[in-house]
Scaffold this motif. Structure first.
Motif, PDB file in Angstrom:
ATOM      1  N   TYR A  41      29.009 -60.379-108.224  1.00 10.75           N
ATOM      2  CA  TYR A  41      28.605 -60.266-109.634  1.00 10.75           C
ATOM      3  C   TYR A  41      27.086 -60.138-109.763  1.00 10.75           C
ATOM      4  N   GLY A  42      26.528 -59.249-108.962  1.00 11.01           N
ATOM      5  CA  GLY A  42      25.111 -58.932-109.092  1.00 11.01           C
ATOM      6  C   GLY A  42      24.173 -59.856-108.348  1.00 11.01           C
ATOM      7  N   LYS A  43      24.696 -60.783-107.590  1.00 10.34           N
ATOM      8  CA  LYS A  43      23.832 -61.723-106.878  1.00 10.34           C
ATOM      9  C   LYS A  43      23.126 -61.088-105.691  1.00 10.34           C
ATOM     10  N   ALA A  44      23.748 -60.096-105.060  1.00 14.18           N
ATOM     11  CA  ALA A  44      23.144 -59.484-103.881  1.00 14.18           C
ATOM     12  C   ALA A  44      23.558 -58.024-103.765  1.00 14.18           C
ATOM     13  N   ALA A  45      22.575 -57.150-103.759  1.00 15.70           N
ATOM     14  CA  ALA A  45      22.803 -55.729-103.524  1.00 15.70           C
ATOM     15  C   ALA A  45      21.648 -55.229-102.646  1.00 15.70           C
ATOM     16  N   PRO A  46      21.619 -55.668-101.378  1.00 13.13           N
ATOM     17  CA  PRO A  46      20.512 -55.259-100.507  1.00 13.13           C
ATOM     18  C   PRO A  46      20.395 -53.747-100.443  1.00 13.13           C
ATOM     19  N   GLY A  47      19.170 -53.264-100.571  1.00 15.71           N
ATOM     20  CA  GLY A  47      18.943 -51.823-100.535  1.00 15.71           C
ATOM     21  C   GLY A  47      19.569 -51.100-101.710  1.00 15.71           C
ATOM     22  N   ASN A  48      19.748 -51.794-102.827  1.00 16.39           N
ATOM     23  CA  ASN A  48      20.392 -51.219-104.018  1.00 16.39           C
ATOM     24  C   ASN A  48      21.783 -50.673-103.713  1.00 16.39           C
ATOM     25  N   ASN A  49      22.471 -51.276-102.760  1.00 16.88           N
ATOM     26  CA  ASN A  49      23.819 -50.862-102.401  1.00 16.88           C
ATOM     27  C   ASN A  49      24.795 -51.727-103.191  1.00 16.88           C
ATOM     28  N   PHE A  50      25.250 -51.219-104.327  1.00 19.85           N
ATOM     29  CA  PHE A  50      26.091 -51.981-105.247  1.00 19.85           C
ATOM     30  C   PHE A  50      27.585 -51.867-104.947  1.00 19.85           C
ATOM     31  N   PHE A  51      27.935 -51.093-103.902  1.00 16.06           N
ATOM     32  CA  PHE A  51      29.354 -50.877-103.593  1.00 16.06           C
ATOM     33  C   PHE A  51      29.700 -51.183-102.135  1.00 16.06           C
ATOM     34  N   GLY A  52      28.757 -51.765-101.391  1.00 15.80           N
ATOM     35  CA  GLY A  52      29.031 -52.112-100.001  1.00 15.80           C
ATOM     36  C   GLY A  52      29.292 -50.914 -99.119  1.00 15.80           C
ATOM     37  N   VAL A  53      28.639 -49.787 -99.409  1.00 12.91           N
ATOM     38  CA  VAL A  53      28.864 -48.553 -98.655  1.00 12.91           C
ATOM     39  C   VAL A  53      28.161 -48.650 -97.297  1.00 12.91           C
ATOM     40  N   LYS A  54      28.943 -48.434 -96.256  1.00  9.29           N
ATOM     41  CA  LYS A  54      28.395 -48.478 -94.903  1.00  9.29           C
ATOM     42  C   LYS A  54      27.796 -47.133 -94.530  1.00  9.29           C
ATOM     43  N   GLY A  55      26.890 -47.182 -93.594  1.00  6.31           N
ATOM     44  CA  GLY A  55      26.261 -45.976 -93.081  1.00  6.31           C
ATOM     45  C   GLY A  55      24.839 -46.297 -92.669  1.00  6.31           C
ATOM     46  N   PRO A  56      24.118 -45.300 -92.211  1.00  5.86           N
ATOM     47  CA  PRO A  56      22.745 -45.551 -91.773  1.00  5.86           C
ATOM     48  C   PRO A  56      21.900 -46.100 -92.914  1.00  5.86           C
ATOM     49  N   GLY A  57      21.077 -47.073 -92.608  1.00  6.00           N
ATOM     50  CA  GLY A  57      20.210 -47.622 -93.636  1.00  6.00           C
ATOM     51  C   GLY A  57      19.599 -48.936 -93.225  1.00  6.00           C
ATOM     52  N   TYR A  81      19.694 -47.225-101.114  1.00  6.59           N
ATOM     53  CA  TYR A  81      19.538 -46.280-102.218  1.00  6.59           C
ATOM     54  C   TYR A  81      18.280 -46.624-102.997  1.00  6.59           C
ATOM     55  N   PRO A  82      17.673 -45.626-103.646  1.00  7.61           N
ATOM     56  CA  PRO A  82      16.449 -45.895-104.408  1.00  7.61           C
ATOM     57  C   PRO A  82      16.700 -46.721-105.667  1.00  7.61           C
ATOM     58  N   ASP A  83      17.940 -46.641-106.197  1.00 11.12           N
ATOM     59  CA  ASP A  83      18.249 -47.330-107.451  1.00 11.12           C
ATOM     60  C   ASP A  83      19.761 -47.383-107.641  1.00 11.12           C
ATOM     61  N   VAL A  84      20.198 -47.986-108.737  1.00  7.79           N
ATOM     62  CA  VAL A  84      21.633 -48.131-108.988  1.00  7.79           C
ATOM     63  C   VAL A  84      22.304 -46.770-109.172  1.00  7.79           C
ATOM     64  N   ALA A  85      21.614 -45.810-109.763  1.00  7.08           N
ATOM     65  CA  ALA A  85      22.202 -44.476-109.936  1.00  7.08           C
ATOM     66  C   ALA A  85      22.462 -43.819-108.576  1.00  7.08           C
ATOM     67  N   GLY A  86      21.548 -44.007-107.645  1.00  2.00           N
ATOM     68  CA  GLY A  86      21.743 -43.478-106.297  1.00  2.00           C
ATOM     69  C   GLY A  86      22.913 -44.147-105.603  1.00  2.00           C
ATOM     70  N   SER A  87      23.061 -45.451-105.815  1.00  2.34           N
ATOM     71  CA  SER A  87      24.182 -46.177-105.244  1.00  2.34           C
ATOM     72  C   SER A  87      25.499 -45.675-105.822  1.00  2.34           C
ATOM     73  N   THR A  88      25.512 -45.438-107.115  1.00  6.35           N
ATOM     74  CA  THR A  88      26.732 -44.923-107.751  1.00  6.35           C
ATOM     75  C   THR A  88      27.081 -43.555-107.186  1.00  6.35           C
ATOM     76  N   GLN A  89      26.082 -42.688-107.005  1.00  9.77           N
ATOM     77  CA  GLN A  89      26.351 -41.368-106.431  1.00  9.77           C
ATOM     78  C   GLN A  89      26.864 -41.493-105.001  1.00  9.77           C
ATOM     79  N   GLY A  90      26.302 -42.423-104.239  1.00  6.77           N
ATOM     80  CA  GLY A  90      26.785 -42.657-102.880  1.00  6.77           C
ATOM     81  C   GLY A  90      28.241 -43.101-102.870  1.00  6.77           C
ATOM     82  N   TYR A  91      28.595 -43.963-103.816  1.00  3.27           N
ATOM     83  CA  TYR A  91      29.975 -44.426-103.960  1.00  3.27           C
ATOM     84  C   TYR A  91      30.890 -43.251-104.323  1.00  3.27           C
ATOM     85  N   ILE A  92      30.441 -42.432-105.263  1.00  8.30           N
ATOM     86  CA  ILE A  92      31.224 -41.248-105.661  1.00  8.30           C
ATOM     87  C   ILE A  92      31.466 -40.359-104.441  1.00  8.30           C
ATOM     88  N   ASP A  93      30.415 -40.136-103.654  1.00  6.94           N
ATOM     89  CA  ASP A  93      30.541 -39.291-102.460  1.00  6.94           C
ATOM     90  C   ASP A  93      31.561 -39.867-101.480  1.00  6.94           C
TER      91      ASP A  93
END
Length: 176
Positions: A41-57, A81-93
């Motif tokens: 619930y917003g307590k931790a999103a390291p690197g602006n990763n709001f969906f737990g997407v794995k990959g290089p980073g 990701y640079p921001d929450v919008a980038g994280s959302t796009q990463g999740y969409i991808d």
């Protein structure tokens, strides 16, 4: 610092859930439930990763379920990701990848959650149950209001529960 108000986090993420829903066909409550679970619930999103997407980073400590279902601590690489919008796009991808087709082909929230649990998005055998408990606590999207996803009838969210009513700790590190 005090934990962020769960309803406020969900409200803040509602536009992102709408964006992901429009791009993928996922019920926006599924998207919100995933970000709530993955971030505590917003307590931790390291690197602006709001969906737990794995990959290089970034290499982070996490917990994964092994083949027997036993949760073990490990380290894994998660995207940044640079921001929450980038994280959302990463999740969409990620959700548009061929291995997620079974999730996106489901016409409703229940089917999407069930397919998500079988998709490999997370190693936690209870991932679908946890996402479902959160998603089912949310009211449906009002198409006339971009901020409409909110907790049903409650200013705060007591937290998700299992079908039997036992609490699920959304703040426990999720095996992903």
């Amino acid at each position: 610092t005090p934990a962020p108000d769960q309803a406020a986090v969900l409200q803040t993420m509602s536009p992102e859930a709408r964006k992901a829903s429009e791009a993928t066909g996922l019920d926006p409550r599924v998207v919100l439930a995933q970000t709530a679970l993955e971030t505590g619930y917003g307590k931790a999103a390291p690197g602006n990763n709001f969906f737990g997407v794995k990959g290089p980073g970034q290499l982070l400590g996490t917990q994964e379920a092994d083949a027997s279902g036993k949760v073990v601590p490990t380290q894994d690489s998660f995207r940044t990701y640079p921001d929450v919008a980038g994280s959302t796009q990463g999740y969409i991808d990620v959700m548009k990848q061929p291995n997620m087709a079974g999730v996106l082909q489901q016409p409703g929230m229940t089917g999407q959650i069930s397919a998500l649990g079988k998709s490999g998005y997370a190693t936690d055998p209870a991932y679908a149950q946890k996402v479902g408990a959160i998603a089912n606590s949310l009211s449906p999207l009002d198409p006339t209001d971009p901020q409409s996803i909110f907790v049903q009838g409650r200013p705060g969210l007591a937290g998700p529960t299992t079908a039997s009513g036992a609490p699920i700790d959304p703040n426990a590190p999720p095996p992903s």
